[in-house]
Design an enzyme around this catalytic site. Structure first.
Site, PDB file in Angstrom:
ATOM      1  N   ASP A  64      -9.466  -5.259  -4.663  1.00  8.45           N
ATOM      2  CA  ASP A  64      -8.760  -4.053  -4.229  1.00  8.45           C
ATOM      3  C   ASP A  64      -9.154  -2.894  -5.140  1.00  8.45           C
ATOM      4  O   ASP A  64      -8.995  -2.965  -6.359  1.00  8.45           O
ATOM      5  CB  ASP A  64      -7.252  -4.292  -4.292  1.00  8.45           C
ATOM      6  CG  ASP A  64      -6.452  -3.143  -3.695  1.00  8.45           C
ATOM      7  OD1 ASP A  64      -7.034  -2.082  -3.411  1.00  8.45           O
ATOM      8  OD2 ASP A  64      -5.229  -3.305  -3.531  1.00  8.45           O
TER       9      ASP A  64
ATOM     10  N   HIS B  59      -7.825  -5.488  -0.173  1.00  2.59           N
ATOM     11  CA  HIS B  59      -6.639  -4.735   0.202  1.00  2.59           C
ATOM     12  C   HIS B  59      -6.207  -5.170   1.607  1.00  2.59           C
ATOM     13  O   HIS B  59      -7.027  -5.256   2.513  1.00  2.59           O
ATOM     14  CB  HIS B  59      -6.973  -3.237   0.195  1.00  2.59           C
ATOM     15  CG  HIS B  59      -5.786  -2.337   0.202  1.00  2.59           C
ATOM     16  ND1 HIS B  59      -5.002  -2.127  -0.918  1.00  2.59           N
ATOM     17  CD2 HIS B  59      -5.240  -1.592   1.179  1.00  2.59           C
ATOM     18  CE1 HIS B  59      -4.035  -1.279  -0.620  1.00  2.59           C
ATOM     19  NE2 HIS B  59      -4.158  -0.937   0.648  1.00  2.59           N
TER      20      HIS B  59
ATOM     21  N   SER C  83       0.829  -1.188   0.000  1.00  2.00           N
ATOM     22  CA  SER C  83       0.000   0.000   0.000  1.00  2.00           C
ATOM     23  C   SER C  83       0.875   1.253   0.000  1.00  2.00           C
ATOM     24  O   SER C  83       1.708   1.416  -0.892  1.00  2.00           O
ATOM     25  CB  SER C  83      -0.957  -0.035   1.192  1.00  2.00           C
ATOM     26  OG  SER C  83      -2.029   0.860   1.007  1.00  2.00           O
TER      27      SER C  83
END
Length: 337
Positions: free
Chosen positions: A279, A309, A175
């Site tokens: 995601d 995610h 991320s």
């Protein structure tokens, strides 16, 4: 807790513990993060204490840990994860955690557990970096902190175990940490380090974006997540300096966009990009992969079906174990070249 999904997606297997953890994180973030310039850091630190863990010199599941401080004035430090079952030479993975540049740290238990599993599963020494957070510290503070860790290790090899092989170094992150990992890898290409040789980049659903609303931005609106579209926008506003010139098409955000760097002139490391089917950021991540390929960079794309995610932080998801297996294979492939 009901987890609705759109009609064109399969329902993910979603065990109770991840449901509760994600709900708790969402509650804490919503309580403490009022707008892009207002993170109630003291309250966050107090309420998130039960989610933290300390280093442990006694091996747990074959991995011992210790912390190293670089610069206390900016709270720059890292946690080292050392597999204890071998004294053989091991690769080093420099890891940057996620959290939208706003939350989390190496002692967040979810990341501490993952880095333990990563060190044991890959048989590598993992260095998990604590970098400065937004909105108190905006771009490029996190990229500077990341590269400073590599410079520190390059000049002080003795702070890592004797079997740490800095000539087999990998930069990794998920991320926001995936964003940092990319930019740190680029900085390494433009700099000179003596002992540290970066052999590969591991980008786990990296945090890239832009002003455009992609198909996945519009489509993935109801799958379980801690990064809904509105929060993504808020994270970007927290991180980027104020000013019209700092839109989501900024070169640090939209790395493939109008200000994209020319990687074809750099010795950019082989890269593996991990993408989850559920995601919201997946379109930007595929663009990143294609951009690398078009620049002549050796790149692999691994897509996991039915994966949200940050799925890999929960070992209840089978794909979290597959991720570590895939990272191990990538590391070993690059070591043998």
């Amino acid at each position: 807790m009901e987890i609705p999904i759109s009609s064109d997606q399969k329902a993910p297997s979603f065990p109770l513990k991840p449901r509760i953890t994600i709900a708790l994180l969402n509650y804490l973030i919503n309580l403490c993060y009022k707008n892009h310039d207002n993170m109630r850091r003291g309250l966050w630190n107090f309420l998130s204490k039960p989610l933290l863990t300390s280093s442990n010199p006694k091996p747990v599941n074959g991995v011992m840990t210790y912390d190293v401080t670089i610069d206390p004035s900016r709270d720059l430090w890292f946690r080292v994860y050392v597999p204890t079952a071998t004294t053989a030479s091991l690769p080093v993975i420099i890891y940057f955690h996620g959290g939208g540049f706003v939350v989390c740290s190496p002692h967040t238990k979810l990341y501490d557990d993952f880095c333990q599993r990563l060190a044991a599963g890959v048989q590598a020494i993992v260095v998990s970096v604590n970098y400065r957070l937004a909105p108190e510290h905006k771009y490029p503070a996190q990229h500077i902190d990341g590269f400073d860790v590599l410079k520190f290790i390059d000049g002080k090899k003795q702070i890592l175990p004797e079997n740490a092989d800095l000539a087999r170094c990998f930069i990794a992150g998920d991320s926001a940490g995936g964003n940092i990992a990319h930019h740190v890898a680029k900085t390494v290409c433009e700099s000179y380090l003596v002992q540290v040789k970066v052999r590969g980049l591991v980008a786990i659903h990296p945090f890239f974006g832009g002003e455009e609303r992609t198909e996945s931005d519009k489509r993935i609106t109801t799958s379980p997540t801690i990064v809904p579209l509105e929060r993504l926008d808020q994270f970007w506003k927290s991180w980027l300096p104020a000013g019209e010139e700092c839109s989501r098409d900024h070169k640090a955000v939209n790395v493939t966009g109008p200000e994209a760097a020319d990687l074809s002139t750099l010795n950019f490391p082989p890269t593996i990009v991990f993408v989850g089917e559920l995601d919201i950021l997946q379109d930007w991540q595929r663009r990143y992969y294609n951009w690398l390929k078009n620049a002549g960079i050796k790149a692999d794309l691994v897509e996991y079906p039915n994966s949200i995610h940050c799925f890999f932080l929960f070992n209840e998801f089978p794909k979290s174990h597959q991720l570590i297996t895939d990272i191990r294979q990538f590391v070993h492939e690059q070591e043998n070249k």
